[in-house]
Design a protein around this motif. Structure first.
Motif, short mmCIF file in Angstrom:
data_model
loop_
_atom_site.label_atom_id
_atom_site.label_comp_id
_atom_site.label_asym_id
_atom_site.label_seq_id
_atom_site.Cartn_x
_atom_site.Cartn_y
_atom_site.Cartn_z
N TRP A 52 6.85 17.98 -5.80
CA TRP A 52 6.70 16.63 -6.08
C TRP A 52 7.26 15.90 -5.05
O TRP A 52 6.47 15.00 -4.62
N LEU A 53 8.21 16.29 -4.33
CA LEU A 53 8.82 15.53 -3.04
C LEU A 53 7.70 15.56 -2.00
O LEU A 53 7.55 14.53 -1.47
N PHE A 54 7.14 16.79 -1.74
CA PHE A 54 6.40 16.92 -0.55
C PHE A 54 5.12 16.07 -0.81
O PHE A 54 4.81 15.60 0.37
N ILE A 55 4.70 16.11 -2.21
CA ILE A 55 3.31 15.31 -2.31
C ILE A 55 3.68 13.97 -2.02
O ILE A 55 2.66 13.08 -1.56
N GLN A 56 4.62 13.49 -2.61
CA GLN A 56 4.96 11.97 -1.86
C GLN A 56 5.27 11.63 -0.51
O GLN A 56 4.49 10.82 -0.16
N VAL A 57 5.57 12.63 0.21
CA VAL A 57 5.75 12.24 1.61
C VAL A 57 4.58 12.37 2.06
O VAL A 57 3.95 11.44 3.16
N GLU A 58 3.64 13.73 2.03
CA GLU A 58 2.55 13.70 2.59
C GLU A 58 1.42 12.89 2.12
O GLU A 58 0.45 12.50 3.09
N SER A 59 1.41 12.28 1.01
CA SER A 59 0.43 11.09 0.54
C SER A 59 0.77 10.01 1.34
O SER A 59 -0.44 9.34 1.72
N HIS A 60 1.76 9.64 1.56
CA HIS A 60 2.16 8.32 2.51
C HIS A 60 1.76 8.58 3.84
O HIS A 60 1.50 7.70 4.82
N TRP A 61 2.00 9.77 4.36
CA TRP A 61 1.72 10.18 5.98
C TRP A 61 0.20 10.43 6.07
O TRP A 61 -0.47 10.01 7.23
#
Length: 250
Positions: A52-61
């Motif tokens: 979940w955390l990685f998806i949030q970060v990667e989606s913004h980048w």
């Protein structure tokens, strides 16, 4: 040892898994009865394996994956530049396509070997045969050879991809209004490199670092080894961006 290999060694160390192993090793050797190495290493792995955390970060980048743009006015007729970094050569000399080879399959969606537009594959190798040439040979054996397929086989970095592509574009007289294909997480740096060399870029993102399809919520919180690998790729990309900024490549 060249700058290329020093940067490879540095970025290889940007691995949460490697950090955890190093902390455990040092902690156990310095204070054998201490529990802090286990706690800290466990915390790192918990954070960097959380989907979940990685998806949030990667989606913004990362640039958004959207290949529906093929055939639309934003891409139609523009030269296509496909960045390498998608293959490897095994010990027997065979060409092996890696995960990021999605770049190639997506590029072929917008390319016709006879009618175009121009498709330039950019990518060399620190040693051994240039990647772009090997991919061209692969496409040729499968009937994809044509007058519109070109290669740039000297570059070993994203900066050189842009620099050497510019030289080829100027020699050929092609328009610098291009479609640029690369992995979504890599595109922010690649776009800036190509714009620095005078290109107008329409990006198309490929191979997301983590599949964001429908899945039960509980699966988004369970540790996933693929997420650890995704963080490594993302951290290397951020380090590369910082290095390029300092060296004036962007």
């Amino acid at each position: 040892m060249t700058w290329f290999w020093w940067t490879k060694i540095f970025t290889a160390m940007l691995s949460p898994l490697l950090w955890s192993i190093a902390i455990l090793t040092v902690g156990l050797r310095v204070r054998k009865k201490s529990t802090w190495p286990i706690v800290l290493a466990g915390l790192i792995l918990c954070v960097f394996s959380n989907p979940w955390l990685f998806i949030q970060v990667e989606s913004h980048w990362s640039a958004k994956l959207d290949t529906s743009e093929w055939g639309m006015p934003a891409t139609q007729g523009k030269p296509i530049v496909l960045l390498g970094g998608m293959t490897a050569i095994d010990p027997d000399g065979n060409l092996v396509f890696q995960r990021s080879s999605d770049r190639l399959w997506q590029a072929l969606e917008g390319y016709d070997p006879e009618e175009g537009p121009v498709l330039l594959i950019s990518g060399g190798a620190a040693d051994g045969p240039g990647e772009a040439g090997l991919i061209r040979d692969y496409l040729t054996r499968r009937g994809w050879e044509g007058n519109c397929l070109f290669t740039e086989t000297t570059s070993t970095t994203t900066y050189e991809n842009a620099l050497f592509s510019r030289a080829l574009f100027e020699v050929q007289g092609w328009s610098k209004d291009i479609v640029l294909l690369s992995s979504g997480f890599h595109l922010p740096r690649a776009i800036r490199c190509f714009e620095k060399q005078g290109f107008q870029v329409t990006p198309i993102a490929t191979d997301p670092l983590y599949f964001k399809g429908s899945r039960p919520m509980v699966m988004k919180w369970l540790p996933d080894a693929e997420v650890v690998m995704g963080w490594h790729a993302l951290l290397k990309e951020w380090a590369g961006l910082a290095i390029y900024q300092v060296r004036g490549y962007l």
